[in-house]
Design a protein around this motif. Sequence first.
Motif, mmCIF file in Angstrom:
data_model
loop_
_atom_site.group_PDB
_atom_site.id
_atom_site.type_symbol
_atom_site.label_atom_id
_atom_site.label_comp_id
_atom_site.label_asym_id
_atom_site.label_seq_id
_atom_site.Cartn_x
_atom_site.Cartn_y
_atom_site.Cartn_z
ATOM 1 N N ASP A 135 0.798 -1.224 0.000
ATOM 2 C CA ASP A 135 0.000 0.000 0.000
ATOM 3 C C ASP A 135 0.837 1.282 0.000
ATOM 4 O OD1 ASP A 135 1.034 -0.177 2.526
ATOM 5 O OD2 ASP A 135 -0.875 -0.053 3.588
ATOM 6 N N HIS A 137 1.663 3.008 -2.396
ATOM 7 C CA HIS A 137 1.144 3.919 -3.405
ATOM 8 C C HIS A 137 -0.128 4.622 -2.925
ATOM 9 C CE1 HIS A 137 -1.110 0.262 -3.777
ATOM 10 N NE2 HIS A 137 -1.942 0.794 -4.638
ATOM 11 N N LEU A 138 -0.585 4.286 -1.724
ATOM 12 C CA LEU A 138 -1.813 4.862 -1.174
ATOM 13 C C LEU A 138 -1.481 5.762 0.016
ATOM 14 C CD1 LEU A 138 -3.967 1.591 -1.108
ATOM 15 C CD2 LEU A 138 -4.063 3.410 -2.832
ATOM 16 N N PRO A 139 -2.301 6.776 0.276
ATOM 17 C CA PRO A 139 -2.095 7.573 1.490
ATOM 18 C C PRO A 139 -2.454 6.744 2.715
ATOM 19 C CG PRO A 139 -4.140 8.214 0.396
ATOM 20 C CD PRO A 139 -3.448 7.252 -0.531
ATOM 21 N N GLY A 140 -1.842 7.065 3.844
ATOM 22 C CA GLY A 140 -2.194 6.343 5.059
ATOM 23 C C GLY A 140 -0.984 5.843 5.806
ATOM 24 N N GLU A 141 -1.193 4.838 6.639
ATOM 25 C CA GLU A 141 -0.171 4.388 7.579
ATOM 26 C C GLU A 141 0.776 3.344 6.995
ATOM 27 O OE1 GLU A 141 -2.300 2.992 10.949
ATOM 28 O OE2 GLU A 141 -3.246 4.917 11.365
ATOM 29 N N HIS A 142 0.431 2.750 5.889
ATOM 30 C CA HIS A 142 1.297 1.787 5.199
ATOM 31 C C HIS A 142 1.664 0.582 6.079
ATOM 32 C CE1 HIS A 142 2.579 5.536 2.751
ATOM 33 N NE2 HIS A 142 1.508 4.967 2.230
ATOM 34 N N GLN A 225 2.166 0.337 -9.540
ATOM 35 C CA GLN A 225 1.560 1.335 -10.408
ATOM 36 C C GLN A 225 2.114 1.271 -11.818
ATOM 37 O OE1 GLN A 225 2.509 4.700 -7.644
ATOM 38 N NE2 GLN A 225 0.373 5.209 -7.987
#
Length: 233
Positions: A135, A137-142, A225
């Motif tokens: 994750d 490539h996604l915003p957040g806490e990973h 991606q």
Amino acid sequence: MSLPLVLVGCPVRNRARVLPAYLSALEAMDYPPGRLRFAFVLNDSVDESEAILRAFAERRPTALLRRDLGFPRWRRGHYSYANLALLRNLLIEEALRSGADYLFSVDSDVLPPPHALRRLLAAARPIVGARVPNDLHLPGEHWRCNFLCADDRGRLRHPRSFPPDALMPVDVVGAAVLIARAVLEAGCRYAPAGTGEDEGFCRQAKAAGFQPWVDTGVVCRHLMQEGDGGPEG
């Protein structure tokens, strides 16, 4: 005393975008080339994947297997777990046939760091995976990675926290996994299950007495991606 013979590979379908980066990462592994073998299961590819792998096979000892299943198109997230299990089991059979001491199953969009194989071998576990973030490539806490642990109700979940550089037991691991020959000789095979074919394999392994582990300090790059590592990038 010679180092273990390791077979490295994965199923491949329409992966020309990432194969150059993937194969470069495999060739960059800090391990004697004479103790490495490679195997790839081509299935339903209509891009340049086969040509790229054949060029690689001219440089390294490589088995190119083929099993077309009638699904030439590919979109991320659209999988048949039964088909993936079949293809991964072909890789297992090649590992057994080759005489390899270990199978290092590394998905074609996962780039292991050079030290990954030596460190996973040093863990001396029958099944041990590297950490593959899912994750970044996604915003957040990973915190979503390639392994699952059962909660107190037996549900498989991505642990939201874990030691950043340690061996930890898990219930399911996939994507970049070192598997000892003893596990394969015990008859453990991939099979479709709720979260995927890796769950089916790990359930069989645990039933046979082989605990899966993850070395959270071995972190792979995950090409998630368009443009990551491929010719477009």
